[in-house]
Design a protein around this motif. Structure first.
Motif, PDB file in Angstrom:
ATOM      1  N   LYS C  53      43.633  42.235  45.518  1.00 48.82           N
ATOM      2  CA  LYS C  53      42.414  41.743  44.863  1.00 48.82           C
ATOM      3  C   LYS C  53      42.714  41.053  43.533  1.00 48.82           C
ATOM      4  N   ILE C  54      43.851  41.385  42.940  1.00 43.73           N
ATOM      5  CA  ILE C  54      44.199  40.776  41.646  1.00 43.73           C
ATOM      6  C   ILE C  54      44.389  39.271  41.797  1.00 43.73           C
ATOM      7  N   ILE C  55      44.723  38.852  43.011  1.00 42.78           N
ATOM      8  CA  ILE C  55      45.000  37.434  43.240  1.00 42.78           C
ATOM      9  C   ILE C  55      43.801  36.552  42.852  1.00 42.78           C
ATOM     10  N   PHE C  56      42.590  37.112  42.988  1.00 45.32           N
ATOM     11  CA  PHE C  56      41.396  36.299  42.709  1.00 45.32           C
ATOM     12  C   PHE C  56      41.267  35.980  41.229  1.00 45.32           C
ATOM     13  N   ILE C  57      42.000  36.679  40.385  1.00 43.90           N
ATOM     14  CA  ILE C  57      42.046  36.304  38.975  1.00 43.90           C
ATOM     15  C   ILE C  57      43.355  35.597  38.670  1.00 43.90           C
ATOM     16  N   HIS C  58      44.419  36.151  39.201  1.00 48.11           N
ATOM     17  CA  HIS C  58      45.751  35.686  38.825  1.00 48.11           C
ATOM     18  C   HIS C  58      45.973  34.222  39.183  1.00 48.11           C
TER      19      HIS C  58
END
Lengths: 218, 51, 242
Positions: C53-58
């Motif tokens: 889920k971090i990918i959506f910010i990263h």
């Protein structure tokens, strides 16, 4: 232009010039590292190329703000800008003078100091060659940084911040070349890249530096 | 609430840091903008100019 | 009206005042949509678990970190060639946004890397490149802050931006050469049928749009502030003379 070069060299070698300063700094770094890392020969030999390169880089960083600061204070920079020689050429001469008083002594001192760090035998040649090829780039990049910060009262810290990321490619290829040389691998590729950086910097940055000086003195 | 499993701290931490930084930037931008508008209006009034 | 020495800033203020609410609103909607979608309504990756889920910010932050620098490069070129003041001010306005995006990418990357790679920081080419990019941003902002005269500052930062871009590219290759790295390959690839499932891609695209719009909105607001600051300077100078 030769007169300008000689004048800069004379100023630098006089008392209070930058000549001894960077060399002394280089000496301090290489002498202090074994105290921090430990006297074990294998470790020192492994990190020696990196230490020497970082030391040389920081040593040449140290004297950058002198390149234009004194000329700016006594007004001779204004004369340089209006002089009949192109400002780009004058910048190149300034960088050359900086290299002669920092880069060249550092290159010559490196093999001597490398003994203290147990640099393996084949490394000496590559160390010297990579420094000889790489330090001109450091001087030219530094001259550009000095040109950007010439009008500022306390530009030293800013100058380091500006120049530091610009130094990274030179450091990577230079240290890599020395490391590969020390480990007995072929060091040709990083050496060519290093030479490319130096030539590119020599070709482009004098124009950028001259533009910066003109903007600063307007 | 969504199930995050054993990485709950990691995911929430990443979202927290990122949102914190974004909100901080937005707040700073708005605050600077507001302050500058006020100062400009005050100076304009002083000098008797209208925008 | 003579204070607006150049017609452009005035027109920019009018246009941006009209555009700004729309961009801000859209940025807010897409950001909230993309991030809540990504956070609440996507499944876990079979290897990465919920950290995916971090990918959506990263990824959007990393994208904007680079695009902000590209925008500054274009603005610097326009300033050096055409001398549009708004252009220089927009470059100045974009830098803090870019540096924040770089920081977000670095931080979320570190937080993600801790459980995945077992370390907060690795001298991986992409991480290192972003660290270098961060240094470039810092230097650029510091140079803007250090110089009093705005036109000189614009000139010098533009030159720095141009030279910096060349060296940033150079660093990218140097760093690749220096360490092969353990980073994921391109997360978004146009090659069909690989990389990422659509369930992740769609919210990621929405989040990316959100970050782009957020960037545009912030840069518009900041540029307006810079223009006002410029006008204030001019007014104060006139007040002192009059």
């Amino acid at each position: 232009m030769i007169a300008l070069l000689l004048r800069d060299l004379r100023l630098a070698t006089r008392a209070g010039g930058g000549f001894g300063l960077s060399l002394a700094f280089f000496l301090i770094v290489t002498v202090l590292v074994p105290f921090g890392v430990g006297p074990e020969g294998g470790t020192l030999a492994r990190i020696a190329p990196g230490i020497l390169w970082v030391g040389a880089l920081l040593a040449s960083l140290l004297s950058l703000d002198r390149i234009f600061a004194l000329d700016h204070e006594d007004g001779s920079l204004d004369i340089l800008v209006t002089a009949p020689i192109p400002l780009e050429g004058a910048v190149l001469v300034k960088a050359a003078a900086h290299w002669l008083v920092t880069g060249l002594p550092l290159t010559l001192a490196a093999p001597v100091l490398a003994v203290l760090l147990h640099l393996p035998g084949p490394g000496f040649f590559w160390m010297t060659v990579s420094l000889a090829l790489g330090t001109p780039a450091l001087s030219v990049i530094g001259t550009f940084g000095a040109a950007l910060t010439v009008g500022l009262k306390r530009g030293g810290l800013l100058l380091s911040l500006l120049v530091l990321p610009l130094y990274i490619p030179t450091l990577i290829f230079g240290a890599d070349c020395a490391r590969r040389g020390a480990e007995g691998l072929t060091a040709g590729t990083p050496l060519l890249m290093l030479a490319g950086i130096t030539l590119g910097a020599l070709a482009i940055l004098p124009f950028a530096a001259a533009a910066a000086i003109r903007a600063n003195l307007r | 609430m969504v199930e995050l499993g054993k990485y709950a701290g990691t995911v929430l931490g990443a979202y927290g840091v990122a949102l914190g930084l974004i909100l901080g930037l937005v707040w700073l931008t708005l605050w600077q903008g507001k302050r500058m508008r006020r100062r400009l209006e005050a100076t304009e009034r002083e000098l008797g100019i209208d925008g | 009206m003579s204070i607006w020495e150049y017609a452009n800033p005035k027109k920019f203020m009018q246009t941006s005042a009209w555009v700004l609410p729309w961009v801000t609103g859209l940025a807010f909607v897409t950001l909230v949509l993309g991030l809540t979608w990504g956070f609440f309504f996507t499944g876990d990756d079979y290897r990465q678990g919920s950290t995916v889920k971090i990918i959506f910010i990263h990824v959007p932050a990393a994208l904007m970190a680079i695009n902000a620098w590209l925008m500054m490069l274009v603005c610097s070129l326009i300033w050096l060639i055409r001398r549009h003041h708004v252009s220089a001010l927009a470059a100045k306005a974009a830098a803090p946004v870019g540096v924040t995006m770089t920081l977000i990418a670095l931080f979320t990357g570190a937080i993600w890397g801790q459980p995945m790679w077992g370390t907060w920081w690795a001298w991986d080419p992409r991480l290192t490149s972003f660290l270098i990019l961060f240094l470039f941003y810092l230097g650029y902002i510091a140079l803007w802050e250090a110089i009093e005269d705005p036109d000189t500052a614009a000139d010098l930062t533009s030159v720095l931006c141009l030279v910096g871009s060349v060296f940033a590219l150079l660093s990218r290759y140097a760093v690749n050469f220096w360490n092969q790295g353990l980073h994921q390959g391109a997360s978004l690839s146009l090659a069909p049928g690989e990389r990422m499932a659509m369930t992740f891609k769609l919210p990621l695209y929405v989040a990316m749009t959100g970050f782009v719009l957020l960037f545009v909105a912030l840069v518009l607001i900041r540029t307006r502030t810079e223009i006002r600051a410029r006008r204030l300077r001019a007014l104060e100078a006139r007040g002192r003379m009059g």
